[in-house]
Design an enzyme around this catalytic site. Structure first.
Site, PDB file in Angstrom:
ATOM      1  N   GLU A  95      44.660 -16.837  10.357  1.00 22.95           N
ATOM      2  CA  GLU A  95      44.598 -16.392  11.644  1.00 22.95           C
ATOM      3  C   GLU A  95      45.147 -17.325  12.765  1.00 22.95           C
ATOM      4  OE1 GLU A  95      40.080 -15.351  10.851  1.00 22.95           O
ATOM      5  OE2 GLU A  95      40.400 -16.362  12.569  1.00 22.95           O
ATOM      6  N   CYS A 116      46.252 -21.176  18.979  1.00 21.81           N
ATOM      7  CA  CYS A 116      45.478 -21.934  18.091  1.00 21.81           C
ATOM      8  C   CYS A 116      46.041 -21.677  16.693  1.00 21.81           C
ATOM      9  CB  CYS A 116      44.052 -21.724  18.136  1.00 21.81           C
ATOM     10  SG  CYS A 116      42.792 -22.316  17.227  1.00 21.81           S
ATOM     11  N   CYS A 123      39.271 -23.637   3.956  1.00 24.39           N
ATOM     12  CA  CYS A 123      39.065 -25.234   4.170  1.00 24.39           C
ATOM     13  C   CYS A 123      38.148 -25.645   3.096  1.00 24.39           C
ATOM     14  CB  CYS A 123      38.436 -25.311   5.637  1.00 24.39           C
ATOM     15  SG  CYS A 123      38.343 -27.238   6.240  1.00 24.39           S
ATOM     16  N   CYS A 127      32.091 -27.671   6.711  1.00 26.31           N
ATOM     17  CA  CYS A 127      30.955 -27.869   7.827  1.00 26.31           C
ATOM     18  C   CYS A 127      30.092 -26.743   7.968  1.00 26.31           C
ATOM     19  CB  CYS A 127      31.925 -28.295   9.117  1.00 26.31           C
ATOM     20  SG  CYS A 127      32.867 -29.487   9.128  1.00 26.31           S
ATOM     21  N   CYS A 130      30.584 -23.616  10.294  1.00 28.20           N
ATOM     22  CA  CYS A 130      32.281 -23.234  10.476  1.00 28.20           C
ATOM     23  C   CYS A 130      32.403 -21.905   9.488  1.00 28.20           C
ATOM     24  CB  CYS A 130      32.993 -24.132  10.312  1.00 28.20           C
ATOM     25  SG  CYS A 130      34.815 -23.844  10.357  1.00 28.20           S
ATOM     26  N   CYS A 344      37.010 -20.047  14.546  1.00 32.15           N
ATOM     27  CA  CYS A 344      37.931 -19.910  13.458  1.00 32.15           C
ATOM     28  C   CYS A 344      37.334 -19.492  12.221  1.00 32.15           C
ATOM     29  CB  CYS A 344      38.430 -21.392  13.305  1.00 32.15           C
ATOM     30  SG  CYS A 344      37.237 -22.651  12.885  1.00 32.15           S
TER      31      CYS A 344
HETATM   32  N1  SAH Z   1      39.441 -28.800  10.664  1.00 27.28           N
HETATM   33  C1  SAH Z   1      39.705 -29.259  11.999  1.00 27.28           C
HETATM   34  C2  SAH Z   1      40.287 -28.219  12.991  1.00 27.28           C
HETATM   35  C3  SAH Z   1      39.875 -26.724  12.684  1.00 27.28           C
HETATM   36  S1  SAH Z   1      38.461 -26.355  13.519  1.00 27.28           S
HETATM   37  C4  SAH Z   1      38.594 -29.630  12.633  1.00 27.28           C
HETATM   38  O1  SAH Z   1      37.133 -29.621  12.290  1.00 27.28           O
HETATM   39  O2  SAH Z   1      38.674 -30.288  13.822  1.00 27.28           O
HETATM   40  C5  SAH Z   1      38.828 -26.426  15.139  1.00 27.28           C
HETATM   41  C6  SAH Z   1      37.496 -26.526  16.257  1.00 27.28           C
HETATM   42  O3  SAH Z   1      36.716 -25.299  15.919  1.00 27.28           O
HETATM   43  C7  SAH Z   1      36.616 -27.661  15.358  1.00 27.28           C
HETATM   44  O4  SAH Z   1      36.292 -28.649  16.683  1.00 27.28           O
HETATM   45  C8  SAH Z   1      35.472 -26.958  15.013  1.00 27.28           C
HETATM   46  O5  SAH Z   1      34.169 -27.898  14.815  1.00 27.28           O
HETATM   47  C9  SAH Z   1      35.148 -25.854  15.793  1.00 27.28           C
HETATM   48  N2  SAH Z   1      34.257 -24.644  15.285  1.00 27.28           N
HETATM   49  C10 SAH Z   1      34.071 -24.129  14.051  1.00 27.28           C
HETATM   50  N3  SAH Z   1      33.111 -23.249  14.047  1.00 27.28           N
HETATM   51  C11 SAH Z   1      32.894 -23.068  15.309  1.00 27.28           C
HETATM   52  C12 SAH Z   1      31.941 -22.385  15.848  1.00 27.28           C
HETATM   53  N4  SAH Z   1      31.272 -21.341  15.221  1.00 27.28           N
HETATM   54  N5  SAH Z   1      31.913 -22.264  17.350  1.00 27.28           N
HETATM   55  C13 SAH Z   1      32.438 -23.006  18.030  1.00 27.28           C
HETATM   56  N6  SAH Z   1      33.391 -23.931  17.540  1.00 27.28           N
HETATM   57  C14 SAH Z   1      33.682 -23.840  16.239  1.00 27.28           C
HETATM   58 FE1  SF4 Z   2      36.932 -27.225   8.087  1.00 27.04          FE
HETATM   59 FE2  SF4 Z   2      35.849 -25.856   9.958  1.00 27.04          FE
HETATM   60 FE3  SF4 Z   2      35.024 -28.233   9.440  1.00 27.04          FE
HETATM   61 FE4  SF4 Z   2      37.206 -27.824  10.682  1.00 27.04          FE
HETATM   62  S1  SF4 Z   2      35.433 -27.501  11.318  1.00 27.04           S
HETATM   63  S2  SF4 Z   2      37.085 -29.357   8.800  1.00 27.04           S
HETATM   64  S3  SF4 Z   2      37.894 -25.973   9.688  1.00 27.04           S
HETATM   65  S4  SF4 Z   2      34.927 -26.414   7.815  1.00 27.04           S
END
Ligand code: SAH
Ligand code: SF4
Length: 360
Positions: A95, A116, A123, A127, A130, A344
């Protein structure tokens, strides 16, 4: 389908194309013609490159892939956040999100159109909050698959993109070589010509790779997904913190700041009852002061199947004012795209599940 061995032309630099042409005993100026076709005229195939001799076009088509992303779905409309779901040559889904003018996003005050981009399929970092990690990790994107996200979105919208954030699916610093290669093409005067200050890479905290990036001669920006101001909070929601704890992460940030003359951003999603205590706000401000970082607070976007939610508006504002009280520059994102599942990984997950259901 693309064969894995063939390099895609959209991942090659001008110098590499020149070297390749030399081996063919072609004139070096042909390289500039080729990149003009790719990034100025936006050719969709080698065949369209009408001022190249037919024999050279055929040879290029033999030696390089010319992938185009297939658009599967677009959500949202003009003036709102638009989300694009693309299918790669091997069938995987990724995406990209296009975010229109927003006063307080990355870089300059008047960010116009920000894309973005994704850097991986899935991934591996898992986390807890996410959607991108929910289905695990499939593979890295190559540089062309990153660059093609910009080409495809500009083609679909007819608008130029002026800001790029590596905040889509995947962990960019776990795919550092391809990400750096794509940044060079996005930034190059012969490429997409987007200024390095308008390119931001985000990481969940891969300390050794932050140091490697600091040693690259790039002026792109760095954002750290902090989401917790103590190891206790980070350990709870970000498994990566067990490998690189806050002390290790912050010292990598110190190193980055010492190598580059620019500010780091701390990303901090506000999740109700998890990381939104006032003590976290005070500690977060302390970390930011130490490394000279600015803070972007982001209210959590609900993900289907996950139990987390955002704190109340009052609580968000209170958190912001505590951080600012320490003299740190901070913003609270009045985020767009909540309605189209812009967090994301969500659109891909939905489509993938629907396709799997259709097959069973
Ligand atoms: N993996 C990298 C980049 C992709 S995630 C990282 O973690 O930085 C991009 C951003 O989106 C990160 O700050 C992540 O924590 C945030 N993100 C993920 N899930 C989210 C959610 N449900 N609501 C808001 N931000 C979110
Ligand atoms: Fe991966 Fe989502 Fe954690 Fe970024 S926030 S490292 S995309 S699991």
């Amino acid at each position: 389908m693309q064969t894995a061995a063939k390099q895609s032309i959209h991942s090659a630099g001008l110098d590499e194309i020149e070297t390749y042409l030399m081996t063919l005993k072609e004139r070096p100026y042909r390289a500039k013609q080729i990149v003009d076709w790719l990034y100025q005229k936006r050719a969709g195939s080698f065949e369209e490159m009408s001022d190249l001799p037919q024999a050279l076009r055929d040879r290029l088509a033999q030696d390089f892939g010319f992938g185009n992303l297939e658009t599967v779905r677009v959500l949202g409309s003009e003036d709102t956040t638009r989300k694009f779901l693309f299918r790669l040559g091997d069938g995987n889904l990724i995406e990209s999100v296009l975010i229109p003018a927003s006063p307080a996003l990355y870089g300059e005050r008047s960010d116009r159109r920000t894309i973005c981009v994704s850097t991986q399929v899935g991934c591996a970092y898992g986390c807890r909050f996410c959607a991108s990690g929910l289905d695990g990790f499939s593979r890295n994107l190559d540089a062309s698959e990153i660059v093609q996200q910009l080409l495809a979105v500009e083609k679909a919208t007819g608008e130029r993109i002026d800001n790029v954030v590596f905040m889509g699916m995947g962990e960019p610093l776990a795919n550092l070589a391809n990400v750096v290669r794509s940044i060079r093409i996005i930034n190059a005067p012969w490429g997409l010509e987007i200024g390095a200050r308008h390119i931001t890479v985000s990481t969940s905290g891969l300390a050794p790779q932050i140091k490697k990036l600091a040693d690259e001669p790039l002026q792109s920006r760095l954002a750290i997904s902090l989401h917790g101001a103590t190891d206790e909070v980070r350990n709870r929601i970000m498994p990566v913190n067990r490998k690189y704890n806050l002390t290790t992460l912050l010292s990598a940030c110190d190193y980055y700041a010492s190598q580059k003359k620019q500010r780091i951003y701390f990303e901090y999603i506000l999740i109700g009852g998890v990381n939104d205590a006032e003590e976290q706000a005070h500690l977060l401000a302390g970390h930011a002061r130490r490394v000279g970082a600015r803070i972007n607070l982001i209210p959590y976007n609900t993900v289907q199947g996950l139990e987390w939610s955002r704190p109340s508006r009052e609580k968000q504002e209170r958190f912001l004012s505590i951080v600012r009280g320490h003299g740190v520059v901070a913003t609270l994102r009045r985020e767009k795209g909540h309605d189209i599942e812009a967090a994301c990984g969500q659109l891909r997950l939905q489509t993938k599940r629907a396709e799997e259901n259709a097959l069973t």
